[in-house]
Design an enzyme around this catalytic site. Structure first.
Site, PDB file in Angstrom:
ATOM      1  N   ASN A  13     -38.064  53.656 -23.375  1.00  0.00           N
ATOM      2  CA  ASN A  13     -38.493  55.263 -23.610  1.00  0.00           C
ATOM      3  C   ASN A  13     -38.091  55.232 -21.959  1.00  0.00           C
ATOM      4  OD1 ASN A  13     -39.584  57.562 -22.905  1.00  0.00           O
ATOM      5  ND2 ASN A  13     -40.935  56.798 -24.969  1.00  0.00           N
ATOM      6  N   HIS A  16     -40.361  58.361 -17.953  1.00  0.00           N
ATOM      7  CA  HIS A  16     -41.948  58.730 -17.401  1.00  0.00           C
ATOM      8  C   HIS A  16     -40.828  58.348 -16.273  1.00  0.00           C
ATOM      9  CE1 HIS A  16     -45.091  59.190 -18.788  1.00  0.00           C
ATOM     10  NE2 HIS A  16     -44.878  57.684 -20.046  1.00  0.00           N
ATOM     11  N   HIS A  56     -39.432  61.644 -25.750  1.00  0.00           N
ATOM     12  CA  HIS A  56     -40.568  62.321 -26.333  1.00  0.00           C
ATOM     13  C   HIS A  56     -40.287  64.092 -25.773  1.00  0.00           C
ATOM     14  CE1 HIS A  56     -45.021  62.238 -27.380  1.00  0.00           C
ATOM     15  NE2 HIS A  56     -44.090  63.414 -27.856  1.00  0.00           N
ATOM     16  N   ARG A  58     -42.165  66.574 -24.897  1.00  0.00           N
ATOM     17  CA  ARG A  58     -43.427  67.472 -26.022  1.00  0.00           C
ATOM     18  C   ARG A  58     -43.672  68.661 -25.776  1.00  0.00           C
ATOM     19  NH1 ARG A  58     -47.730  64.834 -25.449  1.00  0.00           N
ATOM     20  NH2 ARG A  58     -48.020  62.794 -25.478  1.00  0.00           N
ATOM     21  N   ARG A  62     -43.382  68.084 -20.712  1.00  0.00           N
ATOM     22  CA  ARG A  62     -44.369  67.510 -18.879  1.00  0.00           C
ATOM     23  C   ARG A  62     -43.191  67.018 -18.556  1.00  0.00           C
ATOM     24  NH1 ARG A  62     -48.756  64.301 -21.833  1.00  0.00           N
ATOM     25  NH2 ARG A  62     -49.336  66.282 -22.970  1.00  0.00           N
ATOM     26  N   GLU A  83     -38.507  61.050 -29.844  1.00  0.00           N
ATOM     27  CA  GLU A  83     -40.174  61.286 -30.317  1.00  0.00           C
ATOM     28  C   GLU A  83     -40.093  62.502 -30.709  1.00  0.00           C
ATOM     29  OE1 GLU A  83     -43.639  59.421 -28.787  1.00  0.00           O
ATOM     30  OE2 GLU A  83     -42.052  56.947 -28.811  1.00  0.00           O
ATOM     31  N   THR A 114     -49.620  59.264 -26.158  1.00  0.00           N
ATOM     32  CA  THR A 114     -50.126  59.573 -27.140  1.00  0.00           C
ATOM     33  C   THR A 114     -51.142  58.466 -27.376  1.00  0.00           C
ATOM     34  OG1 THR A 114     -47.665  59.669 -27.721  1.00  0.00           O
ATOM     35  CG2 THR A 114     -48.807  59.406 -30.007  1.00  0.00           C
ATOM     36  N   GLU A 164     -42.833  52.661 -36.213  1.00  0.00           N
ATOM     37  CA  GLU A 164     -43.339  51.789 -35.296  1.00  0.00           C
ATOM     38  C   GLU A 164     -45.323  51.842 -35.758  1.00  0.00           C
ATOM     39  OE1 GLU A 164     -41.709  53.861 -32.226  1.00  0.00           O
ATOM     40  OE2 GLU A 164     -42.916  53.281 -31.072  1.00  0.00           O
ATOM     41  N   HIS A 204     -46.240  51.355 -27.496  1.00  0.00           N
ATOM     42  CA  HIS A 204     -46.512  51.903 -26.705  1.00  0.00           C
ATOM     43  C   HIS A 204     -47.771  50.265 -26.370  1.00  0.00           C
ATOM     44  CE1 HIS A 204     -49.803  54.807 -25.841  1.00  0.00           C
ATOM     45  NE2 HIS A 204     -49.039  55.154 -25.850  1.00  0.00           N
ATOM     46  N   GLY A 226     -41.875  52.127 -22.099  1.00  0.00           N
ATOM     47  CA  GLY A 226     -41.432  52.927 -21.282  1.00  0.00           C
ATOM     48  C   GLY A 226     -42.179  52.650 -20.444  1.00  0.00           C
TER      49      GLY A 226
HETATM   50  N1  PXP Z   1     -44.164  54.270 -29.060  1.00  0.00           N
HETATM   51  C1  PXP Z   1     -44.238  55.371 -28.973  1.00  0.00           C
HETATM   52  C2  PXP Z   1     -44.480  56.814 -30.201  1.00  0.00           C
HETATM   53  C3  PXP Z   1     -45.124  56.112 -27.819  1.00  0.00           C
HETATM   54  O1  PXP Z   1     -45.752  57.458 -27.765  1.00  0.00           O
HETATM   55  C4  PXP Z   1     -44.816  55.954 -26.701  1.00  0.00           C
HETATM   56  C5  PXP Z   1     -45.525  56.417 -25.392  1.00  0.00           C
HETATM   57  O2  PXP Z   1     -44.398  57.919 -25.271  1.00  0.00           O
HETATM   58  C6  PXP Z   1     -43.721  54.477 -26.305  1.00  0.00           C
HETATM   59  C7  PXP Z   1     -43.889  54.060 -27.563  1.00  0.00           C
HETATM   60  C8  PXP Z   1     -43.705  53.761 -25.009  1.00  0.00           C
HETATM   61  O3  PXP Z   1     -45.192  53.867 -24.741  1.00  0.00           O
HETATM   62  P1  PXP Z   1     -45.653  52.940 -22.952  1.00  0.00           P
HETATM   63  O4  PXP Z   1     -45.070  54.173 -22.481  1.00  0.00           O
HETATM   64  O5  PXP Z   1     -46.572  52.517 -23.096  1.00  0.00           O
HETATM   65  O6  PXP Z   1     -44.401  51.844 -23.166  1.00  0.00           O
END
Ligand code: PXP
Length: 250
Positions: A13, A16, A56, A58, A62, A83, A114, A164, A204, A226
């Site tokens: 992901n 960031h 993602h 949003r 952002r 996403e 999320t 997921e 996540h 991510g």
């Molecule tokens: N999966 C989903 C559905 C998410 O919303 C996120 C965060 O954007 C991630 C995975 C990745 O999470 P992290 O950035 O904590 O690795």
């Protein structure tokens, strides 16, 4: 890795990377001086072995912007997983973009990330319509849900091909050292989902510390990671950060 055992896939992901760019260039609509370059970062993730890329978009845009996603979609050789919330705008965007898959997530404006899984029981009809619309356009739908029996059963009823599992509660517990209950929920959830014919992904809060435990989840197909990879890339570079995560998964 055991011979004959399928490797768990890694989706990176890249949101960031865009967070870093937006921190400075939010007010520059042309983004002429924008750095870091999100497309370049994404292609380095792919070159390092990522099996797919997640972005993602949003409501408040952002981090990644619609143009980032379009550029990545055009340049990517692997898979793009979009996403998104179940809003009409995002459904239209996905149908026009045609990513390989979409992952439906809940979205609250005030949250930093999320926070919980999508409540399939509360949003059943809406989610059913999205799954159907995506399917009709050859896009796979993944449902981001908590490892909860009722949610997993609803995902199977909705005939989404993938789920997921939200690993956030486990990841927080892992950091505090008391994670056995959260782990049991995840492992039971993965077993149940697989038994119901769902492909099990997870994501996540996964990082270089908890990854070894996470890969012990039964029936795991793909992890979406991510924040930790983007953070680590500041120290070791993107390709090293992705390769190190991949070697922890193998
Ligand atoms: N999966 C989903 C559905 C998410 O919303 C996120 C965060 O954007 C991630 C995975 C990745 O999470 P992290 O950035 O904590 O690795």
């Amino acid at each position: 890795m055991e011979i004959g055992k399928k490797r768990v896939l890694l989706g990176v992901n890249v949101d960031h990377c865009a967070t870093l760019r937006q921190a400075r260039y939010k007010s520059d609509p042309e983004q002429v001086l924008a750095e870091p370059n999100v497309l370049e970062f994404t292609l380095l993730c792919e070159r390092a072995g990522a099996d797919g890329i997640t972005m993602h978009l949003r409501e408040d845009a952002r981090h990644v912007q619609a143009f980032d996603i379009r550029q990545v979609k055009d340049a990517l050789k692997t898979r793009l997983n979009l996403e998104m919330a179940c809003s009409s705008e995002m459904i239209d965007f996905a149908l026009e973009l045609k990513p390989h898959s979409v992952c439906l997530v809940p979205e609250k404006r005030e949250e930093i990330t999320t926070e919980g899984g999508l409540d399939l029981l509360k949003n059943y009809d809406r989610v059913a319509a999205v799954v159907e619309a995506m399917e009709a356009h050859g896009i796979k739908t993944s449902l981001f849900i908590d490892p909860d029996e009722a949610q997993i059963k609803a995902a199977a009823e909705l005939k989404a091909p993938w789920i997921e599992l939200h690993t956030g509660a486990f990841s927080n517990a892992f950091a505090s050292g008391k994670w056995s209950e959260r782990w049991a929920e995840l492992a039971q959830g993965a077993q149940l989902a697989d038994g119901l014919g769902l492909v099990v992904n997870a994501g996540h809060g996964i990082n270089y510390e908890n990854i070894k435990q996470i890969t012990q989840l039964p029936h795991l197909n793909e992890l979406n990671i991510g924040h930790s990879i983007v953070s680590q890339s500041l120290f070791v570079g993107v390709e090293r950060a992705v390769k190190d995560m991949l070697s922890s998964i193998a």
